[in-house]
Design an enzyme around this catalytic site. Structure first.
Site, PDB file in Angstrom:
ATOM      1  N   CYS A   4      -5.737 -63.224  -2.849  1.00 53.79           N
ATOM      2  CA  CYS A   4      -5.534 -63.856  -1.354  1.00 53.79           C
ATOM      3  C   CYS A   4      -4.040 -63.633  -1.186  1.00 53.79           C
ATOM      4  CB  CYS A   4      -6.054 -64.699  -0.277  1.00 53.79           C
ATOM      5  SG  CYS A   4      -5.588 -65.766   1.065  1.00 53.79           S
ATOM      6  N   GLU A  63     -11.533 -59.952   0.747  1.00 56.89           N
ATOM      7  CA  GLU A  63     -10.403 -59.918   1.366  1.00 56.89           C
ATOM      8  C   GLU A  63     -10.060 -58.419   2.563  1.00 56.89           C
ATOM      9  OE1 GLU A  63      -7.493 -61.219   2.147  1.00 56.89           O
ATOM     10  OE2 GLU A  63      -8.361 -62.702   0.942  1.00 56.89           O
TER      11      GLU A  63
END
Length: 223
Positions: free
Chosen positions: A135, A206
């Site tokens: 992230c 993600e």
């Protein structure tokens, strides 16, 4: 080759898919539907609440006092500064604070955060790092990619680009990458394989997070 370099090399197709998802592409062009970004903002707020807990786990699992202090600092910064900035930014989109606080996680958000926390609790600091790094790292790279695009001058999206491309966030990202390289030096191929799998999974999450926001994927309405 450093472990971080090996990760990106081995997982290049997945890694780059995040950078080129339609959500990111339309964001860069300044054409992203604001409703999609609002959906993303609300889910990202929920995500950050649990993401901060990974910094707490980092402090718990650190064996070096300076590293422990850094994670404690990151935890405080996330909860007391970043979350406040997120609430202020959300107001620019007409999202009220109680809407953020009372929002429910989508299946993707719930699965992603539960996976990260489960992994972080299950092992040492190395697992915490590979759970949280996709992230942080991908956002920093995307932020830099968007600096010279229409998004950087967009009345609503420019703040997002600035946030994830600024020097402090870049320094934090590099610190985390370097820490991962440091603590994985000398680990066996079997250990690195397990860490690579975790990094791959969180990188895939993600992608799913962008996809969820772009397509407004929430729980089905069952009557």
């Amino acid at each position: 080759m450093k472990f971080s370099q090996r990760l990106v090399a081995e997982l290049k197709p997945i890694w780059e898919a995040n950078h080129h998802h339609p959500f990111v592409q339309e964001l860069s062009e300044g054409t992203l539907d604001v409703e999609k970004f609002k959906f993303y903002m609300i889910q990202d707020y929920i995500y950050l609440v649990d993401y901060a807990k990974l910094f707490a786990l980092g402090a718990i699992k650190a064996t070096d006092l300076s590293v422990e202090g850094k994670f404690a600092e990151l935890l405080s910064e996330t909860l007391n500064t970043e979350m406040s900035l997120h609430r202020s930014y959300a107001k620019e989109f007409g999202i009220k604070e109680d809407e953020l606080e009372n929002a429910h996680p989508t299946p993707v958000t719930l699965s992603y955060t539960n996976y990260m926390l489960s992994v972080g609790k299950s092992g040492g600091l190395d697992k915490v790092l590979v759970a949280l790094l996709p992230c942080m790292w991908s956002y920093n790279q995307i932020g830099h990619l968007l600096v010279d695009t229409p998004a950087s001058n967009h009345p609503l999206y420019a703040n997002w680009v600035e946030m994830y491309s600024d020097n402090d966030y870049t320094d934090l990202t590099n610190w985390t990458i370097n820490l991962l390289d440091e603590i994985t030096t000398g680990k066996s191929d079997e250990e690195l394989k397990e860490l690579t799998e975790i990094f791959k999974n969180t990188t895939m999450y993600e992608y799913l997070f962008w996809d969820m926001a772009y397509n407004h994927r929430d729980w089905p309405e069952i009557k």
